[in-house]
Write an enzyme that holds these catalytic residues in place. Structure first.
Site, PDB file in Angstrom:
ATOM      1  N   LYS A   1      11.454 -11.319  28.171  1.00  0.00           N
ATOM      2  CA  LYS A   1      11.997 -12.673  28.245  1.00  0.00           C
ATOM      3  C   LYS A   1      10.871 -13.676  28.071  1.00  0.00           C
ATOM      4  O   LYS A   1       9.815 -13.536  28.719  1.00  0.00           O
ATOM      5  CB  LYS A   1      12.701 -12.896  29.581  1.00  0.00           C
ATOM      6  CG  LYS A   1      13.267 -14.297  29.710  1.00  0.00           C
ATOM      7  CD  LYS A   1      14.231 -14.416  30.863  1.00  0.00           C
ATOM      8  CE  LYS A   1      13.596 -14.711  32.200  1.00  0.00           C
ATOM      9  NZ  LYS A   1      12.780 -15.945  32.239  1.00  0.00           N
TER      10      LYS A   1
ATOM     11  N   ASP B   1       9.535 -13.433  36.940  1.00  0.00           N
ATOM     12  CA  ASP B   1       8.295 -13.933  37.541  1.00  0.00           C
ATOM     13  C   ASP B   1       8.598 -14.777  38.787  1.00  0.00           C
ATOM     14  O   ASP B   1       7.690 -15.242  39.470  1.00  0.00           O
ATOM     15  CB  ASP B   1       7.439 -14.683  36.515  1.00  0.00           C
ATOM     16  CG  ASP B   1       8.132 -15.899  35.917  1.00  0.00           C
ATOM     17  OD1 ASP B   1       9.297 -16.167  36.275  1.00  0.00           O
ATOM     18  OD2 ASP B   1       7.498 -16.575  35.082  1.00  0.00           O
ATOM     19  N   SER B   2       9.898 -14.932  39.095  1.00  0.00           N
ATOM     20  CA  SER B   2      10.287 -15.570  40.360  1.00  0.00           C
ATOM     21  C   SER B   2       9.723 -14.802  41.549  1.00  0.00           C
ATOM     22  O   SER B   2       9.627 -15.335  42.648  1.00  0.00           O
ATOM     23  CB  SER B   2      11.814 -15.636  40.473  1.00  0.00           C
ATOM     24  OG  SER B   2      12.389 -14.367  40.232  1.00  0.00           O
TER      25      SER B   2
ATOM     26  N   GLU C   1      10.080 -18.008  27.767  1.00  0.00           N
ATOM     27  CA  GLU C   1      10.616 -19.352  27.924  1.00  0.00           C
ATOM     28  C   GLU C   1      10.179 -20.221  26.741  1.00  0.00           C
ATOM     29  O   GLU C   1       9.022 -20.142  26.326  1.00  0.00           O
ATOM     30  CB  GLU C   1      10.099 -19.983  29.230  1.00  0.00           C
ATOM     31  CG  GLU C   1      10.608 -19.284  30.467  1.00  0.00           C
ATOM     32  CD  GLU C   1      10.147 -19.946  31.776  1.00  0.00           C
ATOM     33  OE1 GLU C   1       9.624 -21.080  31.736  1.00  0.00           O
ATOM     34  OE2 GLU C   1      10.323 -19.314  32.828  1.00  0.00           O
TER      35      GLU C   1
ATOM     36  N   ASP D   1       9.940 -10.126  32.336  1.00  0.00           N
ATOM     37  CA  ASP D   1       9.697 -11.565  32.206  1.00  0.00           C
ATOM     38  C   ASP D   1       8.226 -11.783  31.842  1.00  0.00           C
ATOM     39  O   ASP D   1       7.338 -11.509  32.655  1.00  0.00           O
ATOM     40  CB  ASP D   1      10.008 -12.223  33.562  1.00  0.00           C
ATOM     41  CG  ASP D   1      10.399 -13.670  33.433  1.00  0.00           C
ATOM     42  OD1 ASP D   1      10.457 -14.173  32.300  1.00  0.00           O
ATOM     43  OD2 ASP D   1      10.665 -14.290  34.486  1.00  0.00           O
TER      44      ASP D   1
ATOM     45  N   GLU E   1      19.248 -21.881  31.582  1.00  0.00           N
ATOM     46  CA  GLU E   1      19.017 -22.227  32.998  1.00  0.00           C
ATOM     47  C   GLU E   1      19.134 -23.734  33.234  1.00  0.00           C
ATOM     48  O   GLU E   1      18.650 -24.544  32.450  1.00  0.00           O
ATOM     49  CB  GLU E   1      17.619 -21.750  33.442  1.00  0.00           C
ATOM     50  CG  GLU E   1      17.317 -22.184  34.887  1.00  0.00           C
ATOM     51  CD  GLU E   1      16.152 -21.501  35.564  1.00  0.00           C
ATOM     52  OE1 GLU E   1      15.471 -20.679  34.931  1.00  0.00           O
ATOM     53  OE2 GLU E   1      15.941 -21.799  36.757  1.00  0.00           O
TER      54      GLU E   1
END
Ligand code: KIV
Length: 270
Positions: A119, A51-52, A121, A90, A188
């Protein structure tokens, strides 16, 4: 030819990635479209449709406004190029706030794209979701440490694991996520010693970004590592190319040749 300079000749899957732990460092890069997915394919074991992209390609200040629809669109594009590297989707902010919603969205990822893992978080508070997805046949790549989707709630980006309390919590998170069935862990923005300790303490692969050299593999955002994203460069990013400058150089040459009528020449005309 050395191992490092050879493209992979086999298709990676979650099992082949897991088998690399302790054997060979795992490489991963982000990609957001078919063109770069195709260039990176087979050069690294995993490609993350991160999602960057919301920051590097949409110029948003953070990743929070990325949507499921956008991530699905970009992942479908990457899948057209990536045939050997394992593609990871993501999950965007807000798409996995409760178990049933997370499952429905992750099922969409498997149905509509070639991604082989999603993925998410979060630490042990996400273990229930990781378990539900894993029990329903969806591979989860759990992301702990500095979590960009928490940037507003945390009031910024901060390296994790500097205090004993944080180190204890992150170690607990890692173990809970492994126990819940995560196939791999993304670490991270944390102190290197902690990332190394987590890597030794879990049996699943750890992939680091800004987490030092003691993890089972590394991931970088492609536009950062190749110097296309110029707004800022975090300490952990190594620039392997001066991409933006290379492009400008080519573009300037093109402009000059058009203006001087050197292009198109005989060779490029019918
Ligand atoms: O979105 C992304 O690119 C990421 C990186 C931190 C690997 O999650």
């Amino acid at each position: 030819m050395s191992m490092q300079s050879q493209a992979m000749d086999r298709k990676m899957n979650v099992r082949s990635i897991q088998k690399m732990k302790g054997v060979e460092p795992i490489t991963m890069i982000t990609a957001y479209d078919a063109l770069f997915g195709g260039i990176f394919d087979g050069e690294v074991e995993m490609i993350l449709v991160g999602d960057s992209l919301n920051m590097s390609f949409f110029a948003e200040p953070d990743t929070l406004s990325a949507t499921m629809e956008q991530m699905l669109y970009h992942t479908k594009a990457v899948c057209k190029g990536a045939k050997r590297s394992l593609v990871v989707f993501d999950m965007p902010f807000g798409s996995y706030t409760h178990p049933q919603q997370a499952l429905e969205n992750a099922v969409r990822v498997y149905r509509e794209t070639c991604a082989e893992a999603v993925k998410i978080e979060g630490g042990k508070e996400k273990a229930e979701i990781v378990r539900l997805l894993s029990e329903n046949g969806i591979a989860v790549f759990a992301h702990i440490g500095l979590m960009p989707q928490s940037v507003r709630a945390e009031g910024g980006y901060r390296v994790q694991g500097r205090s004993e309390e944080e180190r204890r919590k992150l170690m607990e998170d890692a173990k809970a996520l492994e126990e819940a069935g995560a196939f791999a862990l993304l670490l991270e923005g944390m102190v290197s010693e902690l990332a190394e300790e987590i890597t030794r303490s879990v049996s699943i692969p750890t992939i680091g970004i800004g987490a030092g050299n003691g993890t089972d593999g590394q991931v970088l955002v492609w536009s950062d590592m190749f110097g296309f994203f110029e707004a800022f460069k975090p300490k952990f990013v190594k620039r392997y190319l001066d991409g933006a400058e290379l492009l400008r150089k080519g573009l300037r040459q093109y402009r000059e040749e058009v203006k001087s009528r050197a292009f198109p020449d005989e060779e490029h005309s019918y």
